[in-house]
Design a protein around this motif. Structure first.
Motif, mmCIF file in Angstrom:
data_model
loop_
_atom_site.group_PDB
_atom_site.id
_atom_site.type_symbol
_atom_site.label_atom_id
_atom_site.label_comp_id
_atom_site.label_asym_id
_atom_site.label_seq_id
_atom_site.Cartn_x
_atom_site.Cartn_y
_atom_site.Cartn_z
ATOM 1 N N MET A 1 0.671 -1.186 0.009
ATOM 2 C CA MET A 1 0.126 -0.086 0.054
ATOM 3 C C MET A 1 0.828 1.013 0.044
ATOM 4 O O MET A 1 1.754 1.258 0.724
ATOM 5 C CB MET A 1 -0.766 -0.057 1.038
ATOM 6 C CG MET A 1 -1.833 1.315 1.407
ATOM 7 S SD MET A 1 -2.773 1.249 2.766
ATOM 8 C CE MET A 1 -1.605 1.955 4.032
ATOM 9 N N ALA A 2 0.632 2.226 -0.873
ATOM 10 C CA ALA A 2 1.364 3.374 -0.696
ATOM 11 C C ALA A 2 1.297 4.042 0.553
ATOM 12 O O ALA A 2 -0.114 4.212 1.258
ATOM 13 C CB ALA A 2 0.778 4.412 -2.027
ATOM 14 N N LYS A 3 2.165 4.596 0.857
ATOM 15 C CA LYS A 3 2.000 5.184 2.581
ATOM 16 C C LYS A 3 2.173 6.645 2.538
ATOM 17 O O LYS A 3 3.405 6.928 1.602
ATOM 18 C CB LYS A 3 3.067 4.494 3.375
ATOM 19 C CG LYS A 3 2.914 3.094 3.676
ATOM 20 C CD LYS A 3 3.794 2.198 4.123
ATOM 21 C CE LYS A 3 4.778 1.770 2.882
ATOM 22 N NZ LYS A 3 4.154 0.832 2.106
ATOM 23 N N ILE A 4 1.541 7.532 3.034
ATOM 24 C CA ILE A 4 1.890 8.911 2.630
ATOM 25 C C ILE A 4 2.907 9.228 3.868
ATOM 26 O O ILE A 4 3.441 8.464 4.631
ATOM 27 C CB ILE A 4 0.471 9.797 3.362
ATOM 28 C CG1 ILE A 4 0.209 9.697 4.408
ATOM 29 C CG2 ILE A 4 -0.653 9.434 2.386
ATOM 30 C CD1 ILE A 4 -0.639 10.988 5.261
ATOM 31 N N ASN A 5 3.274 10.484 3.646
ATOM 32 C CA ASN A 5 4.281 11.274 4.597
ATOM 33 C C ASN A 5 3.594 11.628 5.921
ATOM 34 O O ASN A 5 3.059 12.375 5.789
ATOM 35 C CB ASN A 5 5.113 12.207 3.923
ATOM 36 C CG ASN A 5 5.975 13.008 4.665
ATOM 37 O OD1 ASN A 5 6.141 12.593 5.871
ATOM 38 N ND2 ASN A 5 6.407 13.907 4.194
ATOM 39 N N HIS A 6 3.859 10.827 6.941
ATOM 40 C CA HIS A 6 2.952 11.007 8.183
ATOM 41 C C HIS A 6 3.565 11.892 8.967
ATOM 42 O O HIS A 6 2.938 12.753 9.925
ATOM 43 C CB HIS A 6 2.825 9.699 8.896
ATOM 44 C CG HIS A 6 1.700 8.950 8.219
ATOM 45 N ND1 HIS A 6 0.239 9.171 8.508
ATOM 46 C CD2 HIS A 6 1.841 7.668 7.697
ATOM 47 C CE1 HIS A 6 -0.417 8.244 7.988
ATOM 48 N NE2 HIS A 6 0.454 7.336 7.348
ATOM 49 N N ASN A 7 4.585 12.686 8.430
ATOM 50 C CA ASN A 7 5.031 13.969 9.070
ATOM 51 C C ASN A 7 4.103 15.010 8.850
ATOM 52 O O ASN A 7 3.977 15.867 9.646
ATOM 53 C CB ASN A 7 6.561 14.352 8.321
ATOM 54 C CG ASN A 7 7.697 13.422 8.862
ATOM 55 O OD1 ASN A 7 7.794 13.091 10.167
ATOM 56 N ND2 ASN A 7 8.403 13.320 7.873
ATOM 57 N N PHE A 8 3.131 14.920 7.840
ATOM 58 C CA PHE A 8 2.240 15.921 7.709
ATOM 59 C C PHE A 8 1.069 15.922 8.862
ATOM 60 O O PHE A 8 0.494 17.159 9.079
ATOM 61 C CB PHE A 8 1.191 15.645 6.316
ATOM 62 C CG PHE A 8 2.081 16.296 5.280
ATOM 63 C CD1 PHE A 8 3.293 15.704 4.522
ATOM 64 C CD2 PHE A 8 1.548 17.221 4.386
ATOM 65 C CE1 PHE A 8 3.825 16.275 3.455
ATOM 66 C CE2 PHE A 8 2.158 17.806 3.344
ATOM 67 C CZ PHE A 8 3.296 17.219 2.825
#
Lengths: 396, 396
Positions: A1-8
């Motif tokens: 699964m594509a993972k977003i940049n959770h720093n956001f």
């Protein structure tokens, strides 16, 4: 699964301008006959100088003819544009060669994208209050952020704390939002601190054109040692009304090296991969700004804003209100009267005299109880607003 | 100490165009009287359409008058520009609303910066050969890259391998450098693969305007399911000769969600922090491109390049050389004759007939033994080069 940049996820939503806008709209709706004067605006309102418009149109014409057509620009900008910036620096005594200058599409892009060349594992120091871009871009990049407090006591010009270590330091002078300016001695202290920490200073000089007093440096490269630790980024947005035109410049000294790496080359590698240069007609406009006639023409707009700033600053002085900026800056940052909070004073001023500004606490915790007005409005509106302001304060 | 992003250390220096340029210069120096024809160029050579120039100049004039001055553009672009792109999509049957479109300063910026919203912890799939930007930007971002082989056997249109997992997939069709086009069935296979992997496709449609045959989709959004897995990025660089003007557009369907996060909103958050929109006159130019008259005018330039491409493709056919592209693409990608290597053939062609192209192996290991010519040159030069090419091949 594509993972977003959770720093956001760590970004703190800042609804400052949205809240200002909503409250203003609600007031207008409830009071359709009241006159409203907006002095919160951070955008310019005066048009481009004629010589700039002509140069850009000429650039467009060149793109329309086979003999003069231009394809991909150089990543770092045309030599004619970089030379124009170099000459501009020379006009106030700073030697920066054309091959240390990179034309950008505004200081915002470069002050934020510069993070690409730095590890996540850096401690980033910013001031508080602060232009939110430095903070948000580095949160997105996953970096630890520490704050240097700008307070009434230090005149909103914090000095480095030798007990604290930082790797990357953002400085903006003249400052947005406080209008405070670092003098040479203060800036030298930051340069010395950076060198002793092997840190890099990202110096945002977007408001340098507003400096009128000799004791304030217009470039960090006026300071001894800065070429060993600093990158400077500037924009024509406020200098020449380019907010809708989009152009500025970044200076990286050729010898600047950290972590055994030459930063100009590293940034150039980033640019050549993720950028294709600034539009040709826009670069023609930049060149025109820095011509002899161009500098004369943009001075008219700058003087207009400077006079607005003076009108606001003089009003604060007359009312006995503490403030920074106004001179050497398009911003006036003042202490809300009678110990009011930033939003309390926003509501009070809007309700009583219909003047809209920006609550200081939107820029950081040290902005609480402070307020920002800008000089980018219309002259008559500025005069009228300050007349009303004086009445408001004096009748209290 | 400030620490650099050491992912940059993993970049493989690619001196392809530098080597082409150096070898060509050396040849010219050694053979000053020989005629050289450059068909390696990836940049356009025909001027902007008259209606585009006029629109941009009008935009400049507006910036020069107080009544029509424009400050900061919307981060995502002006509504008039986004609506123009939406209408363009509609003209070939694709429904994309203006609020799913974001105006960019060229597809290169967005195809590379999109990494900002994705975690480092994603597997990125690219084709081999490939446009180097996708690879380098993701190496800088610290992501693992895997390759889908483009070969003579699969016509340089690789199909997804269900045994292999990827999170982010870069596709470019019509392809740079191979000119190969994915048909609807092939693209559907990629969309299905992306959905089953919860992956995101970054679809670079920069060459869509060169498609003339109905069976090839001009947008990934012609494919069922694409709105659930794809972001499309396009540029006016080749569509309308905007390489020096810098404008394009990115499409993110409003419902596109991965990792429980809406991607439009996430990208918009990135944009509003690290970008200040595209220059107003440039956006006026984009609007003019997509006007009725604009589309007519840019078609002339496109036809010119398409005819050049046909001349090259026909030459390959006549010579019995295997190739992709030429139709539906400005690129012609052919197998070097007699089993020559890419660089061997480069030297041979330069020495024998003075024609310069691009060795395929510069784009990836599967490019070894292949060669790229482009249709962006002058017509007469293209005709002359192909006459010489035929003589070269037939005399062997």
């Amino acid at each position: 699964m594509a993972k977003i940049n959770h720093n956001f996820d760590n970004l703190v939503p800042n609804y400052l301008f949205a809240d200002v806008s909503r409250k203003t709209s609600e007031f207008i709706k409830a009071n359709p006959d009241r006159r409203i004067i907006k002095l919160g605006i951070g955008d310019v309102t005066l048009p481009l100088a004629p010589i700039v418009v002509e140069a850009m149109k000429h650039g467009c014409d060149e793109l329309g003819k086979k003999e003069t057509f231009k394809g991909y620009p150089d990543y770092e900008g045309y030599e004619f544009a970089r030379q124009a910036v170099s000459n501009y620096y020379k006009s106030f005594g700073v030697e920066v060669s054309a091959d240390e200058i990179l034309i950008n599409d505004g200081a915002k892009s470069d002050t934020s994208n510069i993070g690409d060349i730095f590890s996540q594992d850096n401690v980033v120091l910013v001031t508080d209050p602060v232009y939110p871009v430095y903070v948000d871009a580095n949160i997105m990049g996953g970096r630890k952020i520490i704050y240097a407090d700008c307070t009434e006591e230090n005149g909103f010009c914090p000095m480095p704390n030798k007990e604290v270590h930082a790797d990357i330091i953002y400085l903006c002078s003249p400052n947005n939002p406080t209008g405070a300016c670092l003098n040479r001695e203060q800036l030298k202290a930051w340069v010395d601190y950076a060198i002793s920490n092997n840190a890099v200073i990202i110096y945002d000089s977007a408001y340098e054109a507003f400096i009128t007093q000799e004791e304030y440096p217009r470039s960090i490269f006026e300071i001894d040692g800065a070429r060993r630790c600093a990158i400077e980024m500037c924009s024509l947005s406020k200098t020449a009304g380019f907010t809708g035109t989009r152009c500025g410049y970044t200076v990286i000294p050729k010898e600047l090296t950290v972590d055994d790496t030459n930063l100009y080359k590293l940034w150039y590698r980033r640019l050549s991969t993720k950028f294709n240069g600034v539009s040709y007609p826009v670069q023609c406009g930049l060149k025109a700004v820095f011509s002899e006639e161009g500098l004369k023409q943009i001075k008219e707009n700058l003087s207009y804003y400077q006079e607005n700033a003076k009108i606001i600053a003089d009003t604060m002085t007359e009312c006995g209100i503490k403030f920074t900026g106004g001179i050497n800056s398009p911003y006036i940052w003042f202490k809300c009267p009678n110990g009011m909070g930033s939003w309390e004073f926003f509501d009070y001023m809007l309700n009583q005299i219909g003047v809209v500004g920006t609550p200081g606490e939107g820029f950081g915790k040290n902005g609480a109880g402070w307020f920002r007005l800008t000089s980018f409005g219309d002259r008559q509106n500025t005069i009228d607003a300050m007349k009303l302001f004086k009445q408001l304060i004096n009748n209290k």
